[in-house]
Design an enzyme around this catalytic site. Sequence first.
Site, PDB file in Angstrom:
ATOM      1  N   SER A  18     -41.646 -30.220 -30.672  1.00  0.00           N
ATOM      2  CA  SER A  18     -43.031 -30.721 -31.194  1.00  0.00           C
ATOM      3  C   SER A  18     -43.757 -31.177 -29.954  1.00  0.00           C
ATOM      4  CB  SER A  18     -43.011 -31.677 -32.166  1.00  0.00           C
ATOM      5  OG  SER A  18     -44.247 -32.087 -32.664  1.00  0.00           O
TER       6      SER A  18
ATOM      7  N   HIS B 257     -47.780 -30.533 -37.929  1.00  0.00           N
ATOM      8  CA  HIS B 257     -47.339 -29.003 -38.202  1.00  0.00           C
ATOM      9  C   HIS B 257     -47.324 -28.324 -39.424  1.00  0.00           C
ATOM     10  CE1 HIS B 257     -45.718 -29.541 -34.243  1.00  0.00           C
ATOM     11  NE2 HIS B 257     -44.947 -30.758 -34.655  1.00  0.00           N
TER      12      HIS B 257
END
Length: 305
Positions: A86, A190
């Site tokens: 991430s 996300h």
Amino acid sequence: MLVLVAPGQGAQTPGFLTPWLELPGAADRVAAWSDAIGLDLAHYGTQADADAIRDTAVAQPLLVAAGLLSAAALGDVNPGAVAGHSVGEITAAAFAGVLDDSAALTLVRGRGLAMADAAAITRTGMSALLGGDPETTVAHLEKLGLTPANVNGAGQIVAAGTLEQLAALEGDKPEGVRRVVALKVAGAFHTEHMAPAVEALAKAAQDLTPADPRVTYVSNRDGKAVATGAEVVERLVGQVANPVRWDLCMETFKELGATALIEVCPGGTLTGLAKRALPGVTTLALKTPDDLDAARELIAEHSAA
């Protein structure tokens, strides 16, 4: 072959930066970064409580700064591949020479602010599911309206969605899932909930002049190696609203012949996954400067090889 990786949001803990600032030149470097992005990284990394560093706009720059600081303390490192989970992908982009430290911190500051703004629109969150069959778990999450936002491998998938959807998951776990653990994040990262942040980050990325990676850069999108700096940045932008496929990244490490993996500060999460998914690969997490000597020895072994 050595892989250098950087953790994502949720790895931060109160005071974790304190011992790193005692290293020669570290406090000055962090002070300069703080001035450049308008955020007191030293304060948040040493004195702030868990709630303060849970703030997306704080946590993300803090994690990238910690990763860059701890990697610099290792000295000369020439990994065979780099990757980040991430927000850790921005740290990895700096490792690969795609972005310099200043550009990486400026980008992550914009990313954190944009994602915090997007998270404020709807009350959302993320929960880790431990155990279970991936296909069964993903189908069950979709039935509940949740997104499998992180497919981490080693029996771990992270679900993201509204707080109501996550509450329903607590009482209706997928078959085979042992535990559901709420994560210390402030939104459904996300997922489609982050779409407004993608637009903001795309505008910020227009000011970057990325270089092509000088080592293999493995992307969260699909576990593929990315050859150009322009594509790395394009993927960093889109990644905000798309799932992290860390399972595929680890498959790529295996295919590349990885024999060792070092996770920069605040390490632990990714080495834990690697221990289960990459048997035979030596793992080391940088948690404090006390871990540096062992890491340097591991780097020297791979340099000699």
